[in-house]
Design a protein around this motif. Structure first.
Motif, PDB file in Angstrom:
ATOM      1  N   THR A 210       0.839  -1.208   0.000  1.00 38.60           N
ATOM      2  CA  THR A 210       0.000   0.000   0.000  1.00 38.60           C
ATOM      3  C   THR A 210       0.868   1.250   0.000  1.00 38.60           C
ATOM      4  OG1 THR A 210      -1.828  -1.094   1.150  1.00 38.60           O
ATOM      5  CG2 THR A 210      -1.754   1.302   1.268  1.00 38.60           C
ATOM      6  N   ILE A 211       1.890   1.263   0.830  1.00 38.97           N
ATOM      7  CA  ILE A 211       2.796   2.413   0.897  1.00 38.97           C
ATOM      8  C   ILE A 211       3.533   2.583  -0.421  1.00 38.97           C
ATOM      9  CG2 ILE A 211       4.865   3.332   2.028  1.00 38.97           C
ATOM     10  CD1 ILE A 211       3.901   1.796   4.562  1.00 38.97           C
ATOM     11  N   GLU A 212       4.064   1.478  -0.958  1.00 42.76           N
ATOM     12  CA  GLU A 212       4.809   1.553  -2.209  1.00 42.76           C
ATOM     13  C   GLU A 212       3.932   2.064  -3.349  1.00 42.76           C
ATOM     14  OE1 GLU A 212       7.960   0.929  -2.926  1.00 42.76           O
ATOM     15  OE2 GLU A 212       8.797  -0.384  -1.399  1.00 42.76           O
ATOM     16  N   PHE A 213       2.705   1.538  -3.460  1.00 43.42           N
ATOM     17  CA  PHE A 213       1.821   1.975  -4.533  1.00 43.42           C
ATOM     18  C   PHE A 213       1.304   3.387  -4.300  1.00 43.42           C
ATOM     19  CE2 PHE A 213       1.516  -2.601  -5.616  1.00 43.42           C
ATOM     20  CZ  PHE A 213       1.725  -2.502  -6.980  1.00 43.42           C
ATOM     21  N   TYR A 214       1.111   3.781  -3.049  1.00 42.96           N
ATOM     22  CA  TYR A 214       0.754   5.171  -2.757  1.00 42.96           C
ATOM     23  C   TYR A 214       1.819   6.099  -3.322  1.00 42.96           C
ATOM     24  CZ  TYR A 214       0.581   9.536  -0.132  1.00 42.96           C
ATOM     25  OH  TYR A 214       0.576  10.867   0.208  1.00 42.96           O
ATOM     26  N   ASP A 215       3.075   5.814  -2.997  1.00 40.23           N
ATOM     27  CA  ASP A 215       4.167   6.651  -3.494  1.00 40.23           C
ATOM     28  C   ASP A 215       4.183   6.681  -5.016  1.00 40.23           C
ATOM     29  OD1 ASP A 215       4.880   7.092  -0.903  1.00 40.23           O
ATOM     30  OD2 ASP A 215       6.707   5.883  -0.933  1.00 40.23           O
ATOM     31  N   PHE A 216       3.943   5.531  -5.625  1.00 37.12           N
ATOM     32  CA  PHE A 216       3.982   5.424  -7.081  1.00 37.12           C
ATOM     33  C   PHE A 216       2.853   6.210  -7.730  1.00 37.12           C
ATOM     34  CE2 PHE A 216       4.304   2.911 -11.075  1.00 37.12           C
ATOM     35  CZ  PHE A 216       5.678   2.922 -11.219  1.00 37.12           C
ATOM     36  N   TYR A 217       1.645   6.122  -7.161  1.00 38.81           N
ATOM     37  CA  TYR A 217       0.488   6.768  -7.766  1.00 38.81           C
ATOM     38  C   TYR A 217       0.411   8.257  -7.470  1.00 38.81           C
ATOM     39  CZ  TYR A 217      -1.085   1.963  -8.455  1.00 38.81           C
ATOM     40  OH  TYR A 217      -1.173   0.649  -8.822  1.00 38.81           O
ATOM     41  N   VAL A 218       1.011   8.679  -6.361  1.00 44.35           N
ATOM     42  CA  VAL A 218       1.105  10.114  -6.113  1.00 44.35           C
ATOM     43  C   VAL A 218       1.799  10.781  -7.296  1.00 44.35           C
ATOM     44  CG1 VAL A 218       2.423  11.790  -4.756  1.00 44.35           C
ATOM     45  CG2 VAL A 218       0.897  10.222  -3.606  1.00 44.35           C
ATOM     46  N   TYR A 219       2.849  10.146  -7.774  1.00 44.67           N
ATOM     47  CA  TYR A 219       3.561  10.677  -8.935  1.00 44.67           C
ATOM     48  C   TYR A 219       2.669  10.640 -10.178  1.00 44.67           C
ATOM     49  CZ  TYR A 219       7.347  11.673 -12.188  1.00 44.67           C
ATOM     50  OH  TYR A 219       8.126  12.258 -13.140  1.00 44.67           O
ATOM     51  N   ALA A 220       1.947   9.527 -10.376  1.00 46.78           N
ATOM     52  CA  ALA A 220       1.102   9.396 -11.560  1.00 46.78           C
ATOM     53  C   ALA A 220       0.055  10.508 -11.625  1.00 46.78           C
ATOM     54  CB  ALA A 220       0.420   8.029 -11.561  1.00 46.78           C
ATOM     55  N   THR A 221      -0.559  10.815 -10.487  1.00 48.70           N
ATOM     56  CA  THR A 221      -1.562  11.873 -10.439  1.00 48.70           C
ATOM     57  C   THR A 221      -0.937  13.227 -10.751  1.00 48.70           C
ATOM     58  OG1 THR A 221      -2.821  10.641  -8.792  1.00 48.70           O
ATOM     59  CG2 THR A 221      -3.314  12.975  -8.998  1.00 48.70           C
ATOM     60  N   ALA A 222       0.212  13.499 -10.140  1.00 46.82           N
ATOM     61  CA  ALA A 222       0.882  14.783 -10.362  1.00 46.82           C
ATOM     62  C   ALA A 222       1.412  14.901 -11.790  1.00 46.82           C
ATOM     63  CB  ALA A 222       2.018  14.950  -9.362  1.00 46.82           C
ATOM     64  N   ALA A 223       1.780  13.760 -12.402  1.00 51.52           N
ATOM     65  CA  ALA A 223       2.321  13.789 -13.759  1.00 51.52           C
ATOM     66  C   ALA A 223       1.303  14.299 -14.768  1.00 51.52           C
ATOM     67  CB  ALA A 223       2.792  12.388 -14.165  1.00 51.52           C
ATOM     68  N   VAL A 224       0.024  14.126 -14.467  1.00 51.71           N
ATOM     69  CA  VAL A 224      -1.032  14.598 -15.362  1.00 51.71           C
ATOM     70  C   VAL A 224      -1.441  16.026 -15.037  1.00 51.71           C
ATOM     71  CG1 VAL A 224      -3.429  14.245 -16.064  1.00 51.71           C
ATOM     72  CG2 VAL A 224      -1.909  12.278 -15.803  1.00 51.71           C
ATOM     73  N   ALA A 225      -1.622  16.336 -13.756  1.00 49.46           N
ATOM     74  CA  ALA A 225      -2.250  17.597 -13.362  1.00 49.46           C
ATOM     75  C   ALA A 225      -1.275  18.686 -12.931  1.00 49.46           C
ATOM     76  CB  ALA A 225      -3.235  17.341 -12.215  1.00 49.46           C
ATOM     77  N   VAL A 226      -0.051  18.327 -12.549  1.00 46.48           N
ATOM     78  CA  VAL A 226       0.864  19.304 -11.960  1.00 46.48           C
ATOM     79  C   VAL A 226       2.157  19.451 -12.752  1.00 46.48           C
ATOM     80  CG1 VAL A 226       2.239  19.867  -9.904  1.00 46.48           C
ATOM     81  CG2 VAL A 226      -0.059  18.901  -9.646  1.00 46.48           C
ATOM     82  N   PHE A 227       2.849  18.364 -13.003  1.00 51.18           N
ATOM     83  CA  PHE A 227       4.186  18.428 -13.566  1.00 51.18           C
ATOM     84  C   PHE A 227       4.261  19.075 -14.950  1.00 51.18           C
ATOM     85  CE2 PHE A 227       5.549  14.589 -10.796  1.00 51.18           C
ATOM     86  CZ  PHE A 227       5.637  15.438  -9.692  1.00 51.18           C
ATOM     87  N   PRO A 228       3.266  18.883 -15.855  1.00 53.33           N
ATOM     88  CA  PRO A 228       3.368  19.577 -17.147  1.00 53.33           C
ATOM     89  C   PRO A 228       3.477  21.083 -17.005  1.00 53.33           C
ATOM     90  CG  PRO A 228       1.715  17.850 -17.266  1.00 53.33           C
ATOM     91  CD  PRO A 228       2.109  17.962 -15.823  1.00 53.33           C
ATOM     92  N   ALA A 229       2.860  21.659 -15.976  1.00 55.40           N
ATOM     93  CA  ALA A 229       2.891  23.110 -15.781  1.00 55.40           C
ATOM     94  C   ALA A 229       4.142  23.581 -15.057  1.00 55.40           C
ATOM     95  CB  ALA A 229       1.659  23.554 -14.981  1.00 55.40           C
ATOM     96  N   LEU A 230       4.767  22.724 -14.245  1.00 51.20           N
ATOM     97  CA  LEU A 230       5.857  23.164 -13.374  1.00 51.20           C
ATOM     98  C   LEU A 230       7.242  22.697 -13.808  1.00 51.20           C
ATOM     99  CD1 LEU A 230       4.242  22.604  -9.848  1.00 51.20           C
ATOM    100  CD2 LEU A 230       4.243  24.672 -11.258  1.00 51.20           C
TER     101      LEU A 230
END
Length: 469
Positions: free
Chosen positions: A38-58
């Motif tokens: 759960t912890i490992e996948f949480y860390d992995f998916y936090v990035y996935a979510t940010a890769a779509v909504a945050v990282f393209p802009a920053l």
């Protein structure tokens, strides 16, 4: 507490204890495998979510929104290149030193990388170093997860009771939907509290894009501490102890596994292919499609609203994982997965009917119910195909190369089925429409179907005796 292993006449190792603590031990193992993944996948998916909504802009520049999204998806895919390397690195120690110590190392690798992403300056502060360092840290996340999955699966299967191995093995698989719920739920709460909707509506100077997105990454350190505490309390698995007693660990598990089990690596890789493609279409790509503007072939749904839809749908994923374990124990791994994979082929063929803009609608006419049903069906199929994989892949390999072999198969499949999928789906949708994305899924599922058809049934294999002459 003394724990022994009884192999007399049983197809699987049975933990026996004179004071009846075997059940308590197995419960502790289930908790440890679930909490860790759960912890490992949480860390992995936090990035996935940010890769779509945050990282393209920053972290990426330019005027072309599609190009920035593709660049962000490329860094997202870096982790999948790292995962087979992680499976070899951690598999080496997992097959030589033991499962427990190696799992602790994998958890630390993922946790440190995730925490550092939360502290990383953006492109506007350090220029090109920002996306470069982001990619390196994403690569480290992949190393950690590459070593995590196979170790957690072995922890569950090598402690399992006779005839219930797939049901025991589903516990680490639950870490995937639970981690996804935690990651996306965290982002949802932040966007509600901070009043963030979309980049177009909120602006690039919004507090969420300035510092709010960092909180889920930094907060992961608390979860890692909890996971370390749980894992330090474990003992080594009985199957691995038996291999040590027989002096079976080899000097180079990676060379040994390619020498003795190369066919199983190929089988395991393609058995996992459709699972990966389906999951990353239902998570990373569908998020970009849902919140993306019409200029990038998207639906233009508010980011916060789409997170709610995803969180509802992922409950079907979690619900179907135990069902998958039960089906695999009741009817066999191969038989149940052949039926489920055929359903995935059919699901891919109706993508356009489900969610093409001309059928789904746009703006105020958008049919959210139709979208929820689409996601729920996809996530249900994901749970059914994913739940038994942590039994299927380990059962293919001998004990002395099981960590390495199952990890390589699982993570090479991640390159073919996950690293390429979000990028390919964005491109296919932009060029040919959403039906082409569904065809991509169906093609992957056909390959998996063939791999399953040519593979053996492993329900009754003895985990101690697999591969022994």
């Amino acid at each position: 507490m003394s724990t022994t292993v009884d192999h007399s006449g049983d197809p699987d190792p049975v933990i026996t204890d004179p004071i009846g603590t075997a059940k308590t031990l197995r419960n502790r193992v289930r908790a440890a495998s679930l909490v860790g993944t759960t912890i490992e996948f949480y860390d992995f998916y936090v990035y996935a979510t940010a890769a779509v909504a945050v990282f393209p802009a920053l972290f990426f520049t330019g005027e072309n929104d599609t190009a920035k999204l593709l660049a962000s998806m490329a860094t997202f895919g870096a982790a999948f290149v790292a995962r087979p390397i992680g499976s070899v690195l951690f598999g080496h120690f997992g097959d030589r030193v033991g499962r427990k110590a190696t799992l602790i190392g994998a958890l630390l690798t993922m946790g440190i990388a995730t925490f550092l992403i939360g502290l990383l300056p953006t492109y506007y502060s350090i220029g090109l170093w920002a996306p470069i360092i982001l990619t390196v840290l994403r690569f480290c996340q992949g190393l950690g997860l590459g070593g995590e999955w196979s170790g957690a699966s072995l922890l569950a299967t090598e402690y399992a009771e006779d005839g219930k191995r797939a049901r025991a093995a589903m516990w680490p698989q639950l870490g995937a939907p639970f981690g996804f719920i935690l990651a996306n739920g965290f982002f949802l709460v932040l966007t509600v509290i901070m009043g963030f909707t979309t980049l177009a509506d909120s602006g690039s100077s919004h507090a969420f894009l300035t510092w709010g997105w960092r909180i889920p990454f930094i907060a992961s350190v608390i979860m890692v501490i909890v996971g370390l505490y749980v894992r330090f309390s474990l003992e080594e698995t009985p199957v691995f102890k038996k291999a040590v007693e027989r002096a079976e660990p080899v000097k180079s598990p990676v060379l040994e596994v390619f020498k003795t089990s190369w066919l199983q690596i190929i089988q395991g890789t393609f058995i996992m292919l459709a699972t990966y493609v389906l999951f990353y279409l239902m998570t990373a790509w569908i998020l970009s499609y849902g919140i993306g503007s019409a200029s990038v072939g998207g639906l233009g749904i508010a980011y916060r609203n789409f997170l709610v839809i995803q969180l509802i749908a992922v409950l079907m994923f979690a619900a179907m994982v135990p069902v998958s374990g039960w089906l695999a124990d009741k009817f066999g791994r191969r038989s149940s997965l052949l039926v489920i994979t055929a359903l995935i082929v059919a699901f891919g063929l109706i993508f356009g009917w489900f969610i093409a803009p001309e059928n789904l609608g746009t703006g105020e006419d958008l049919s959210l119910v139709r979208l929820v049903v689409f996601l729920a069906v996809g996530m249900a199929l994901m749970g059914l195909t994913f739940g038994s994989m942590s039994a299927v892949l380990p059962e293919l390999f001998p004990t002395n190369v099981r960590y390495t072999g199952s990890g390589i198969a699982y993570n090479v499949a991640s390159i073919l089925g996950a690293a390429l999928t979000p990028y390919a789906a964005v491109w296919l949708n932009a060029k040919f429409g959403v039906s082409a994305v569904g065809m991509y899924l169906s093609a992957a599922a056909v390959i998996t179907f063939v791999a399953l058809w040519l593979s053996p049934e492993t329900r009754h294999v003895d985990m101690v005796e697999v591969g022994r002459k």
